[in-house]
Design a protein around this motif. Structure first.
Motif, PDB file in Angstrom:
ATOM      1  N   PHE A  41       8.561   2.590  -5.239  1.00  0.00           N
ATOM      2  CA  PHE A  41       7.667   1.561  -4.719  1.00  0.00           C
ATOM      3  C   PHE A  41       7.456   0.457  -5.751  1.00  0.00           C
ATOM      4  CE2 PHE A  41       3.224   0.058  -4.011  1.00  0.00           C
ATOM      5  CZ  PHE A  41       3.451  -0.588  -2.806  1.00  0.00           C
ATOM      6  N   VAL A  42       7.181   0.830  -6.991  1.00  0.00           N
ATOM      7  CA  VAL A  42       6.968  -0.156  -8.049  1.00  0.00           C
ATOM      8  C   VAL A  42       8.240  -0.961  -8.284  1.00  0.00           C
ATOM      9  CG1 VAL A  42       6.468  -0.450 -10.502  1.00  0.00           C
ATOM     10  CG2 VAL A  42       5.138   1.177  -9.149  1.00  0.00           C
ATOM     11  N   ARG A  43       9.383  -0.290  -8.228  1.00  0.00           N
ATOM     12  CA  ARG A  43      10.642  -0.994  -8.440  1.00  0.00           C
ATOM     13  C   ARG A  43      10.904  -2.004  -7.326  1.00  0.00           C
ATOM     14  NH1 ARG A  43      13.605   3.084  -8.288  1.00  0.00           N
ATOM     15  NH2 ARG A  43      14.525   2.920  -6.219  1.00  0.00           N
ATOM     16  N   GLU A  44      10.643  -1.625  -6.083  1.00  0.00           N
ATOM     17  CA  GLU A  44      10.975  -2.491  -4.951  1.00  0.00           C
ATOM     18  C   GLU A  44      10.045  -3.697  -4.844  1.00  0.00           C
ATOM     19  OE1 GLU A  44      11.498  -0.565  -1.241  1.00  0.00           O
ATOM     20  OE2 GLU A  44      13.194   0.651  -1.919  1.00  0.00           O
ATOM     21  N   ILE A  45       8.760  -3.529  -5.118  1.00  0.00           N
ATOM     22  CA  ILE A  45       7.859  -4.676  -4.995  1.00  0.00           C
ATOM     23  C   ILE A  45       8.057  -5.682  -6.127  1.00  0.00           C
ATOM     24  CG2 ILE A  45       6.116  -3.384  -3.719  1.00  0.00           C
ATOM     25  CD1 ILE A  45       4.490  -3.160  -6.258  1.00  0.00           C
ATOM     26  N   ARG A  46       8.824  -5.306  -7.144  1.00  0.00           N
ATOM     27  CA  ARG A  46       9.166  -6.235  -8.222  1.00  0.00           C
ATOM     28  C   ARG A  46      10.544  -6.861  -8.035  1.00  0.00           C
ATOM     29  NH1 ARG A  46       6.354  -5.540 -13.244  1.00  0.00           N
ATOM     30  NH2 ARG A  46       4.753  -3.940 -13.161  1.00  0.00           N
ATOM     31  N   GLU A  47      11.331  -6.325  -7.119  1.00  0.00           N
ATOM     32  CA  GLU A  47      12.715  -6.754  -6.964  1.00  0.00           C
ATOM     33  C   GLU A  47      12.786  -8.049  -6.149  1.00  0.00           C
ATOM     34  OE1 GLU A  47      16.843  -6.000  -7.741  1.00  0.00           O
ATOM     35  OE2 GLU A  47      14.979  -5.160  -8.536  1.00  0.00           O
ATOM     36  N   PRO A  48      13.450  -9.080  -6.652  1.00  0.00           N
ATOM     37  CA  PRO A  48      13.545 -10.350  -5.913  1.00  0.00           C
ATOM     38  C   PRO A  48      14.301 -10.190  -4.600  1.00  0.00           C
ATOM     39  CG  PRO A  48      14.121 -10.648  -8.234  1.00  0.00           C
ATOM     40  CD  PRO A  48      14.038  -9.176  -8.000  1.00  0.00           C
ATOM     41  N   GLY A  49      13.785 -10.813  -3.561  1.00  0.00           N
ATOM     42  CA  GLY A  49      14.474 -10.859  -2.281  1.00  0.00           C
ATOM     43  C   GLY A  49      14.494  -9.565  -1.505  1.00  0.00           C
ATOM     44  N   LEU A  50      13.710  -8.585  -1.899  1.00  0.00           N
ATOM     45  CA  LEU A  50      13.742  -7.281  -1.232  1.00  0.00           C
ATOM     46  C   LEU A  50      12.483  -7.071  -0.408  1.00  0.00           C
ATOM     47  CD1 LEU A  50      15.250  -4.598  -0.865  1.00  0.00           C
ATOM     48  CD2 LEU A  50      14.005  -3.718  -2.835  1.00  0.00           C
ATOM     49  N   THR A  51      12.665  -6.573   0.820  1.00  0.00           N
ATOM     50  CA  THR A  51      11.534  -6.201   1.673  1.00  0.00           C
ATOM     51  C   THR A  51      11.288  -4.707   1.532  1.00  0.00           C
ATOM     52  OG1 THR A  51      11.968  -7.970   3.258  1.00  0.00           O
ATOM     53  CG2 THR A  51      10.671  -6.096   4.033  1.00  0.00           C
ATOM     54  N   THR A  52      10.081  -4.341   1.118  1.00  0.00           N
ATOM     55  CA  THR A  52       9.712  -2.938   0.943  1.00  0.00           C
ATOM     56  C   THR A  52       9.158  -2.391   2.245  1.00  0.00           C
ATOM     57  OG1 THR A  52       9.179  -3.368  -1.383  1.00  0.00           O
ATOM     58  CG2 THR A  52       8.322  -1.337  -0.419  1.00  0.00           C
ATOM     59  N   LEU A  53       9.623  -1.213   2.640  1.00  0.00           N
ATOM     60  CA  LEU A  53       9.144  -0.552   3.848  1.00  0.00           C
ATOM     61  C   LEU A  53       8.296   0.648   3.433  1.00  0.00           C
ATOM     62  CD1 LEU A  53      12.425  -0.661   5.996  1.00  0.00           C
ATOM     63  CD2 LEU A  53      10.556  -2.338   5.898  1.00  0.00           C
ATOM     64  N   LEU A  54       6.998   0.391   3.277  1.00  0.00           N
ATOM     65  CA  LEU A  54       6.071   1.433   2.824  1.00  0.00           C
ATOM     66  C   LEU A  54       5.688   2.331   3.990  1.00  0.00           C
ATOM     67  CD1 LEU A  54       4.208   2.541   0.554  1.00  0.00           C
ATOM     68  CD2 LEU A  54       2.460   0.933   1.374  1.00  0.00           C
ATOM     69  N   PRO A  55       5.883   3.655   3.874  1.00  0.00           N
ATOM     70  CA  PRO A  55       5.553   4.560   4.991  1.00  0.00           C
ATOM     71  C   PRO A  55       4.083   4.483   5.378  1.00  0.00           C
ATOM     72  CG  PRO A  55       6.868   5.683   3.327  1.00  0.00           C
ATOM     73  CD  PRO A  55       6.477   4.363   2.735  1.00  0.00           C
ATOM     74  N   SER A  56       3.844   4.542   6.678  1.00  0.00           N
ATOM     75  CA  SER A  56       2.491   4.479   7.229  1.00  0.00           C
ATOM     76  C   SER A  56       2.054   5.878   7.653  1.00  0.00           C
ATOM     77  CB  SER A  56       2.468   3.530   8.426  1.00  0.00           C
ATOM     78  OG  SER A  56       1.251   3.630   9.129  1.00  0.00           O
ATOM     79  N   LEU A  57       0.899   6.307   7.148  1.00  0.00           N
ATOM     80  CA  LEU A  57       0.376   7.647   7.425  1.00  0.00           C
ATOM     81  C   LEU A  57      -0.763   7.553   8.428  1.00  0.00           C
ATOM     82  CD1 LEU A  57       1.013  10.522   6.405  1.00  0.00           C
ATOM     83  CD2 LEU A  57      -0.813  10.242   4.732  1.00  0.00           C
ATOM     84  N   ALA A  58      -0.723   8.415   9.445  1.00  0.00           N
ATOM     85  CA  ALA A  58      -1.758   8.426  10.481  1.00  0.00           C
ATOM     86  C   ALA A  58      -2.208   9.856  10.738  1.00  0.00           C
ATOM     87  CB  ALA A  58      -1.234   7.788  11.763  1.00  0.00           C
ATOM     88  N   VAL A  59      -3.279   9.986  11.503  1.00  0.00           N
ATOM     89  CA  VAL A  59      -3.797  11.295  11.926  1.00  0.00           C
ATOM     90  C   VAL A  59      -3.801  11.325  13.446  1.00  0.00           C
ATOM     91  CG1 VAL A  59      -5.758  12.876  11.902  1.00  0.00           C
ATOM     92  CG2 VAL A  59      -5.234  11.524   9.859  1.00  0.00           C
ATOM     93  N   THR A  60      -3.172  12.346  14.017  1.00  0.00           N
ATOM     94  CA  THR A  60      -3.112  12.468  15.474  1.00  0.00           C
ATOM     95  C   THR A  60      -3.692  13.809  15.909  1.00  0.00           C
ATOM     96  OG1 THR A  60      -1.645  12.521  17.399  1.00  0.00           O
ATOM     97  CG2 THR A  60      -0.757  13.398  15.341  1.00  0.00           C
ATOM     98  N   SER A  61      -4.407  13.780  17.022  1.00  0.00           N
ATOM     99  CA  SER A  61      -4.991  15.001  17.596  1.00  0.00           C
ATOM    100  C   SER A  61      -4.471  15.255  19.005  1.00  0.00           C
ATOM    101  CB  SER A  61      -6.518  14.905  17.621  1.00  0.00           C
ATOM    102  OG  SER A  61      -6.930  13.769  18.361  1.00  0.00           O
ATOM    103  N   HIS A  62      -3.354  14.585  19.375  1.00  0.00           N
ATOM    104  CA  HIS A  62      -2.832  14.667  20.737  1.00  0.00           C
ATOM    105  C   HIS A  62      -1.688  15.665  20.889  1.00  0.00           C
ATOM    106  CE1 HIS A  62      -5.323  11.240  21.573  1.00  0.00           C
ATOM    107  NE2 HIS A  62      -4.677  10.481  20.699  1.00  0.00           N
TER     108      HIS A  62
END
Length: 386
Positions: free
Chosen positions: A181-202
């Protein structure tokens, strides 16, 4: 002379018996296992999760005899360090950061900016490593940290602490460690895809009562430290063939809305090629993958299934690219490829990185799928039509 020898011997014995004078027992230490960072009203809200490791110890059956106890602390400050120091006032015992295995950033914290400063303030603790998993979330952090896995298992076995096990079975959203994550947010021209965490009860119930569980439901797209947009996992299936290629994936093949087969594609290999027309780049994507037949409903030939699988992969790549364009997010990493292999062109089109590459043009997508295993079922057998 004899007197000096006796003194030297006494000093040596003292050093030998005092080697562990500052050791602490396990019950005398508070172990932080996850940290969450939110931002509200101009202040950082820091949440920490800590576990009583004696309550998650396994019995002879391999599971704990009772649900694991989870404590979640919260404090606020103008900086994350100030909030953590505020937490120390009530931790009762010495805090150990060496077991920290997850960092969760709220959507508000991602939007606020100053992300490098937030990360820098955390990793300066001497016990801290670059190995924790990093997530984004919109869920209230206290609720997220209090979610327990099945069967009284340790929270260390949850997606929060060990997401790679879930990813191996369902490679939709690739987990990300802090070092990447630290490497990618410093890298020029790169889009970082940070995983999204959720809670489901269904999905799950325990004794007919909803049982909340964690899930990875999408990504937060970021260009360097700038937040772009949240995108659901189902719209980014194409990234599995171009960006996150370590795992294969299952694809469903349909003909005019009717299911034909399900294939498991493994060992995907991809290349991005750039061609320039009047100084403007066009990106060509080439993908190769081996396939295994998981389910078969129609009597299609092997060549037909390979063609259908290639078309499905191509469709997923196009869909992901269009989804990213709507969010001004280069989810396929086309701009970064231009930066690495055609730097003068990238420098000219992005004003030396001060602005993103405008609408990267995705040209031909050449996909090749080869069926390596058909399983126990032989394709040459006739399949009765329904």
């Amino acid at each position: 002379m004899r007197k000096w020898l006796r003194c030297a011997w006494a000093i040596a014995v003292c050093f030998a018996i005092a080697g562990c004078w500052d050791i602490k027992s396990i019950q005398d230490v508070n172990y932080f296992t996850a940290i969450g960072i939110d931002y509200e009203n101009g202040r950082y809200q820091v949440y920490v999760q800590q576990l009583d490791f004696s309550s998650v110890a396994k019995s002879e059956t391999g599971k704990s005899d009772r649900p694991a106890n989870i404590w979640v602390g919260k404090a606020s400050g103008e900086t994350t360090t100030e909030a953590i120091i505020e937490l120390y006032q009530t931790t009762q015992q010495t805090v150990f950061w060496g077991h920290l295995n997850a960092i969760v950033l709220s959507k508000k914290a991602l939007k606020q900016g100053g992300l490098l400063g937030v990360i820098d303030s955390i990793i300066r603790f001497p016990e801290f490593r670059y190995t924790p998993w990093v997530f984004g979330t919109e869920v209230e952090l206290r609720k997220l940290f209090s979610t327990r896995p099945f069967f009284n298992l340790s929270p260390m076995n949850s997606i929060l602490q060990a997401p790679e096990k879930n990813y191996e079975q369902r490679p939709m959203v690739a987990p990300m460690r802090l070092s990447r994550f630290v490497r990618e947010i410093r890298e020029p021209g790169l889009t970082t895809l940070l995983p999204s965490l959720a809670v489901t009860s269904h999905t799950w119930t325990e004794n007919l009562k909803p049982d909340s569980q964690l899930e990875l439901n999408g990504v937060y797209a970021m260009r360097n430290t700038r937040y772009l947009k949240w995108m659901p996992a189902g719209k980014l299936l194409g990234t599995r063939w171009v960006v996150n290629r370590s795992q294969g994936a299952r694809v469903m093949l349909k003909d005019r809305g009717e299911r034909v087969a399900a294939l498991q594609l493994s060992k995907p290999k991809s290349k991005i090629r750039v061609s320039l027309h009047n100084g403007e780049p066009t990106f060509r994507v080439e993908v190769e993958a081996a396939a295994t037949i998981l389910e078969l409903w129609k009597g299609n030939t092997e060549a037909e299934l390979e063609t259908m699988a290639a078309e499905e992969v191509t469709r997923q790549i196009k869909t992901s690219h269009l989804m990213g364009q709507k969010a001004n997010a280069d989810v396929l990493g086309l701009e970064h490829h231009l930066y690495r292999f055609h730097y003068p062109v990238w420098k000219r089109l992005t004003s030396n990185g001060s602005s993103p590459l405008a609408n990267p043009v995705l040209g031909e997508i050449k996909t090749t799928v080869r069926i390596a295993h058909s399983g126990m079922y032989k394709l040459k057998r006739s399949v009765p039509e329904s």
